[in-house]
Design a protein around this motif. Structure first.
Motif: not given
Length: 279
Positions: A33-34, A190-195, A225-228
């Protein structure tokens, strides 16, 4: 001639090697995936460089105040394209990610405006920019947003570290000028937030107001990730070049990307009104 076994030399036994091989097999899907994200983003960056017509001529220097610096203009064009933004401001003179974020805040907010963080309290250095007491004995930080009459409010996180979705959905007030999202965990657990989670936060805010500025602290989040953030509705985001955008190679610098008018407001803060990003 005897050929030494390197595993024997380093005293790595067969059981350890077997455990390592099994761990790699279990993580194969994660590494795949990476690798997919890495390849996608590499091609995206190369496309942006071609569209911005990056060439050897862009690496020449300029003198004086730096007007009409073709290389700089191409670099910022690349950043705008890569991050899905209208404009970009990328300079080695930005010392830290905190300075880039502060430039956005000071450029956009005015006395009487409210800054609303919907991902809890920002990390320590930005907290001092806002004017939150970092130490018990401190009353304020001279030159902070608070010092300029800009108020601050936050939506605390849930016990699991995720945003409080229900409270965010009713958090924007008439005086709220800017909504702030911190993507990484900073110095918290805390978690880092996904897009996809950032997109959900933006959607909840937009239902309440179409005019409020949505800003994302994108430090450490670039290219994972693939989006910003600007691709899913953020108005402006910023970060440091010593992190992901600089690949650990850039010794300093920072970037700001987003709506052209907001990026220029931040540039005015770092230079002067009338000069903005031109010098």
């Amino acid at each position: 001639m005897r050929i030494n076994d390197p595993y024997e030399y380093w005293q790595i036994n067969k059981a350890t090697r077997k455990a390592g091989d099994e761990a790699e097999k279990r993580l194969a899907s994660v590494f795949a995936r990476i690798a997919d994200i890495r390849e996608h983003n590499q091609l995206r960056v190369l496309q942006a460089m071609q569209e911005a017509r990056v060439s050897d001529s862009g690496f020449g220097g300029t003198t004086g105040y730096g007007y009409d610096d073709m290389g700089r203009d191409q670099l910022e064009d690349v950043y705008a394209r890569v991050f899905g933004a209208e404009a970009a401001y990328v300079r080695h003179s930005i010392a830290t990610g905190t300075q880039a974020l502060a430039a956005c805040l000071y450029g956009i907010l005015r006395p009487g405006d409210e800054m609303l963080s919907i991902t809890g309290r920002p990390y320590d250095t930005l907290s001092r920019t806002i004017g939150l007491k970092a130490l018990k004995k401190e009353l304020s930080d001279p030159g902070s947003l608070k010092d300029f009459g800009i108020t601050y409010r936050q939506v605390d996180l849930q016990p699991d570290g995720m945003p409080n979705w229900d409270e965010v959905a009713h958090s924007v007030r008439p005086e709220t000028k800017l909504v702030f999202i911190q993507r990484s965990r900073g110095y918290m657990g805390r978690p880092a937030y996904r897009i996809e989670e950032i997109a959900r936060l933006i959607e909840l805010v937009r239902v309440q107001s179409s005019s409020v500025v949505i800003m994302v602290d994108n430090c450490y989040g670039e290219f994972v990730e693939k989006l910003e953030p600007c691709m899913v509705g953020a108005d402006i985001c910023a970060g440091s070049l010593i992190k992901n955008p600089g690949g650990g190679i850039a010794p300093g610098g920072g970037y700001i990307v987003g709506r052209a008018d907001l990026v220029e407001r931040a540039a005015n803060r770092l230079t002067a009104p009338g000069l903005g990003s031109d010098v």
